[in-house]
Each structure stands twice: as structure tokens, then as C-alpha cells.
Design a protein around this motif. Structure first.
Motif, PDB file in Angstrom:
ATOM      1  N   UNK A 125      39.977  42.205  48.006  1.00  0.00           N
ATOM      2  CA  UNK A 125      39.053  41.073  48.006  1.00  0.00           C
ATOM      3  C   UNK A 125      38.490  40.806  46.618  1.00  0.00           C
ATOM      4  N   UNK A 126      38.445  41.833  45.771  1.00  0.00           N
ATOM      5  CA  UNK A 126      37.870  41.676  44.431  1.00  0.00           C
ATOM      6  C   UNK A 126      38.857  41.130  43.406  1.00  0.00           C
ATOM      7  N   UNK A 127      40.158  41.345  43.613  1.00  0.00           N
ATOM      8  CA  UNK A 127      41.119  40.967  42.584  1.00  0.00           C
ATOM      9  C   UNK A 127      40.986  39.506  42.123  1.00  0.00           C
ATOM     10  N   UNK A 128      40.841  38.522  43.027  1.00  0.00           N
ATOM     11  CA  UNK A 128      40.756  37.137  42.527  1.00  0.00           C
ATOM     12  C   UNK A 128      39.598  36.899  41.576  1.00  0.00           C
ATOM     13  N   UNK A 129      38.438  37.522  41.820  1.00  0.00           N
ATOM     14  CA  UNK A 129      37.295  37.289  40.934  1.00  0.00           C
ATOM     15  C   UNK A 129      37.454  38.018  39.607  1.00  0.00           C
ATOM     16  N   UNK A 130      38.182  39.127  39.615  1.00  0.00           N
ATOM     17  CA  UNK A 130      38.364  39.909  38.389  1.00  0.00           C
ATOM     18  C   UNK A 130      39.439  39.296  37.503  1.00  0.00           C
ATOM     19  N   UNK A 131      40.513  38.807  38.115  1.00  0.00           N
ATOM     20  CA  UNK A 131      41.674  38.331  37.354  1.00  0.00           C
ATOM     21  C   UNK A 131      41.694  36.815  37.190  1.00  0.00           C
ATOM     22  N   UNK A 132      41.299  36.093  38.217  1.00  0.00           N
ATOM     23  CA  UNK A 132      41.206  34.645  38.092  1.00  0.00           C
ATOM     24  C   UNK A 132      42.494  33.893  38.332  1.00  0.00           C
ATOM     25  N   UNK A 133      43.603  34.314  37.704  1.00  0.00           N
ATOM     26  CA  UNK A 133      44.864  33.584  37.831  1.00  0.00           C
ATOM     27  C   UNK A 133      45.632  34.064  39.050  1.00  0.00           C
ATOM     28  N   UNK A 134      46.185  33.103  39.786  1.00  0.00           N
ATOM     29  CA  UNK A 134      46.910  33.439  41.009  1.00  0.00           C
ATOM     30  C   UNK A 134      48.086  34.371  40.738  1.00  0.00           C
ATOM     31  N   UNK A 412      43.576  30.237  50.790  1.00  0.00           N
ATOM     32  CA  UNK A 412      44.527  30.736  49.800  1.00  0.00           C
ATOM     33  C   UNK A 412      43.915  30.612  48.429  1.00  0.00           C
ATOM     34  N   UNK A 413      44.726  30.602  47.428  1.00  0.00           N
ATOM     35  CA  UNK A 413      44.217  30.557  46.069  1.00  0.00           C
ATOM     36  C   UNK A 413      44.018  29.112  45.626  1.00  0.00           C
ATOM     37  N   UNK A 414      42.994  28.916  44.853  1.00  0.00           N
ATOM     38  CA  UNK A 414      42.765  27.594  44.282  1.00  0.00           C
ATOM     39  C   UNK A 414      42.132  27.779  42.920  1.00  0.00           C
ATOM     40  N   UNK A 415      42.239  26.763  42.100  1.00  0.00           N
ATOM     41  CA  UNK A 415      41.678  26.860  40.761  1.00  0.00           C
ATOM     42  C   UNK A 415      40.182  27.058  40.842  1.00  0.00           C
ATOM     43  N   UNK A 416      39.727  28.097  40.203  1.00  0.00           N
ATOM     44  CA  UNK A 416      38.283  28.312  40.113  1.00  0.00           C
ATOM     45  C   UNK A 416      37.694  29.118  41.244  1.00  0.00           C
ATOM     46  N   UNK A 417      38.441  29.388  42.298  1.00  0.00           N
ATOM     47  CA  UNK A 417      37.848  30.189  43.362  1.00  0.00           C
ATOM     48  C   UNK A 417      37.709  31.616  42.889  1.00  0.00           C
ATOM     49  N   UNK A 418      36.786  32.321  43.519  1.00  0.00           N
ATOM     50  CA  UNK A 418      36.556  33.698  43.126  1.00  0.00           C
ATOM     51  C   UNK A 418      36.709  34.574  44.338  1.00  0.00           C
ATOM     52  N   UNK A 419      36.114  35.784  44.284  1.00  0.00           N
ATOM     53  CA  UNK A 419      36.394  36.762  45.330  1.00  0.00           C
ATOM     54  C   UNK A 419      35.894  36.301  46.670  1.00  0.00           C
TER      55      UNK A 419
END
Length: 419
Positions: A125-134, A412-419
Motif C-alpha cells: 500500500x505504501x509503494x505508490x506514495x514512495x515511488x510515484x511512478x506506475x 488503479x494507478x493515476x497521475x498524482x495519486x498516492x498511497x
């Protein structure tokens, strides 16, 4: 390949979160072997050791999605650290109680298993906020799957090392104390403290109201069965081809194959729908289990085990992406925890099924079980293909959060979304 992983690990907090999660999960990865060694040293029977390990496993399977839901509701630090402490206290009570007071021993391991913190789901759950890029998140999922193979290989070695240096009781206490430190390292980090789940619709089913997630869990129940059955069939094979040393080589080869496969898979960006890609990966995984029934000499069998493991880590990494896509809003940690639980239950069922099969038909039929289980996983994915590909945001809730990981129109992933 190395550059892609190095770029992720150079990202602020990434190394700390990955290492802390792996260390925090050591008690769970080593529980079965630590319990067996301790009971044997205390003069207990293997039946008692197996029963205690089974109670731990069942309690763990129950606790993971429940704690995952609490993490989604209340955040990581308020759930993960208290759970880690309670789990360690339970295992410490078991270490000091021993097998003399059976009721207390069973209760202690049940507490230890039930409160095992859902660090695995929390990290994803944390990876998207830490890395940012899909693309980086997808690579991190592959790296996560690889790290699991390393942990389940190194963990038992750490336990046996503690036993050699001190005692079986000390091994239980040390590993669980180290696990608490790992969890502490994660929950005091800024990403963990800042993470908030998306607003969620109140529903008693939680993440399980997603049809796509249910389909994925059904497939991974069979994959877990395949892995559980290989461990039993491998013991039977080793008994006829050199004993424990051969068994160790077979299991190490299985892990090495997964390590290589996951490394290659995570080194590139994949186009297309991940649900269809998972079907291909699971088909290849099932196909690679079939040659195990040849049961050749030890050297060749070790090679076959390495091949059998190649598509496991890629399938897991792809499944992590699909969980992310199908989890209803506000249930991401719970959804990942359900995958862990389903996989664990499947492995237990595979172990239970392979035993009678080996006794009835011998080693060859024992190695037929993983192939059949892999085929079952493939059939589930084929039968539920439309459900998996159709990603529905069944958990949309009015409002938003800066940490809403499913903030797009479709989850899913979107530009700017975070954890």
C-alpha cells in the motif's frame, strides 16, 4: 536490470521500508521451524509440534485480513506496532511455558499467529506514495516477490544459527524481538505515518465484495496448494535419493528459480492488461510443474525444481498489480492481506493432500499434485476472465483524500495519486 532495482532502492525510504518489512516478517517466516525445533528440544512429540504449528498458521490466516481492515480504518502505526508487540508476547509466553501446559501453549501460539502484523500488505500500500511512478511501482512489486524468496530461504538459517549459538528457546525469543524492531522501523517512518486509506463504503464484506479479487483469490488458493504439495513430495523424493541434503537442494533450487524469474520479470515494463498476462504466467507455471513427475536423479531433479520456480515470482508480482486494480476503495491493505491468507491456506491444503497421495501412489503421484493444482489455478482464471478484466470501482465513496490511491475514475494507478 540492476539499474531499475537500484533506482528504486535509492529512492528515499524505499530501502528502509523494504528491509524493515522483511525483518518484521521474520517471526512469521520462521514460526513453523522454530516451533518444531523448540518442542523437539523440550521432549515433545512431532505430532504436538505439528499441531502447534497448524494452530499458529490458522490463527495467522484469520488475523491477516482482520488486521488489514483495521489498518485501512485507523492507519498503520496504530495497528502494526501493537500487533507486533502482542504477537511477540504470545511467542515469548510459549517459549517460557513449553509443552508441559498444553492449553497455555496452544493459546500462546494462537495469540502469536492472530496478531502477526500485516506488514506485507502494508508495504504494497505504501509503494505508490514512495515511488510515484506506475512503472516503478510495478518493478517494486516484482522486487517484493523476489525478497520473499530470499526471506523464506534465509529465515530458517537464522533460526538454526540461533539454536547452534544459544538454544531453541533463545531462537524463539530473538527472532520475535528482531521482528518487533523491523515493524517499529516501518511504522515510525514518514510514509507509514502519513499514509491514509481512501474513504470507504461501510460493508461487512470489505475487500471481498470485489468479484475480480475473489476470482484472483480462487486462483491463488490452487497455486498455494501446488507449493504446499511440492514440499511433501520433495521429502518423499529425498528419502530415496540421499536424504535431507537433497531435500535442501530441491527447495533451494525452487527458490532460486523464482529469484531469477522475478528478477527478469521486474526488469522490464510490460504492456497490455495484467489480468491476461497473469493467465499466461499461471499457464506456464502449471506447465513447468509437469516435468517434476519424471523424478530423475538428484542433479536433474534439482534443475527441474529450478525451472518449476521460474514463473512463481512473476505470477505473484502480476497478482499484486491486479489486487491494486480490483480492491474497492479504502480496502487496499485488507485486499493484499486476503491474498496472503489465501496463499497460506492453499499451501496448508496442498500439504495435507499430498501426504495421503504419496502414501497411496508414491513420489511420482505426489509430484502430480502441483501440476493438477496449477491447472486448477489456470482454469479459474480462464473461467473468470471477463470478471477479472472488467475493473469496477465498487467501493467509490464521495470525497477524496490526498492519499487516495484509487482517486481515478477507475481504480488503479493515476497521475498524482498516492498511497
Amino acid at each position: 536490470m540492476a539499474n531499475g532495482y537500484a533506482e528504486i532502492l535509492r529512492t528515499r525510504y524505499a530501502m528502509r521500508l523494504l528491509a524493515g518489512t522483511l525483518v518484521g516478517r521474520l517471526p512469521n517466516a520462521t514460526a513453523a521451524i522454530a516451533i518444531v525445533l523448540f518442542i523437539r528440544a523440550e521432549g515433545g512429540t512431532y505430532s504436538l509440534a505439528g499441531g502447534l504449528a497448524a494452530v499458529y498458521g490458522v490463527a495467522n490466516a484469520v488475523g491477516q485480513p482482520l488486521l488489514g481492515r483495521l489498518v485501512d480504518l485507523h492507519g498503520q502505526p496504530r495497528v502494526q506496532l501493537p500487533a507486533a508487540l502482542l504477537s511477540a508476547v504470545g511467542m515469548a509466553a510459549f517459549a517460557f511455558t513449553g509443552p508441559d501446559r498444553l492449553a497455555s501453549a496452544y493459546a500462546a501460539v494462537a495469540v502469536a499467529g492472530l496478531f502477526t502484523p500485516p506488514l506485507e500488505g502494508g508495504l504494497r500500500a505504501l509503494w505508490p506514495s514512495v515511488l510515484g511512478k506506475e512503472g516503478q511501482v510495478h518493478t517494486a512489486y516484482a522486487m517484493d516477490a523476489i525478497a520473499q524468496e530470499v526471506m523464506f530461504t534465509v529465515g530458517p538459517l537464522l533460526v538454526t544459527g540461533c539454536v547452534a549459538l544459544w538454544s531453541e528457546q533463545a531462537a524463539l525469543l530473538v527472532v520475535n524481538a528482531v521482528g518487533v524492531l523491523g515493524a517499529l522501523s516501518v511504522v515510525v517512518s514518514q510514509p507509514s505515518r502519513a499514509w491514509r486509506s481512501a474513504p470507504r463504503e461501510a460493508h461487512w464484506l470489505g475487500a471481498l465484495r470485489s468479484p475480480g479479487l475473489l476470482a484472483l483469490l480462487g486462483a491463488f488458493l490452487f497455486i498455494g496448494m501446488a507449493l504446499g504439495s511440492i514440499t511433501v513430495a520433495g521429502v518423499s523424493y529425498a528419502d530415496d535419493h540421499g536424504g535431507d541434503a537433497v531435500y535442501g537442494w530441491l527447495m533451494a533450487a525452487l527458490g532460486l528459480g523464482a529469484l531469477v524469474g522475478g528478477s527478469v520479470y521486474g526488469a522490464r515494463q510490460w504492456s497490455g492488461v495484467p489480468e491476461r498476462r497473469l493467465t499466461v504466467l499461471v499457464g506456464l507455471l502449471a506447465l513447468c510443474y509437469v516435468p517434476l513427475t519424471l523424478t530423475p536423479g538428484a542433479l536433474a531433479m534439482t534443475g527441474l525444481c529450478a525451472v518449476a520456480g521460474v514463473f512463481l515470482a512473476p505470477a505473484l508480482a502480476c497478482a499484486f498489480i491486479i489486487v491494486d486494480r480490483h480492491a474497492p476503495r479504502g480496502t487496499v491493505t485488507e485486499a493484499f492481506s486476503w491474498l496472503v491468507t489465501t496463499f497460506t491456506v492453499g499451501a496448508s491444503l496442498g500439504t495435507a493432500a499430498a501426504g495421503p497421495v504419496v502414501e497411496w501412489g508414491g513420489t511420482v503421484w505426489g509430484f502430480a499434485v502441483p501440476g493438477l493444482a496449477g491447472a486448477g489455478a489456470l482454469l479459474v482464471l480462464l473461467a473468470t476472465g471477463r470478471v477479472l478484466v472488467a475493473v469496477h470501482d465498487s467501493g467509490v465513496v464521495a470525497g477524496s483524500s490526498e492519499n487516495d490511491r484509487n482517486g481515478a475514475v477507475e481504480p488503479g494507478f493515476s497521475a498524482g495519486h498516492q498511497a
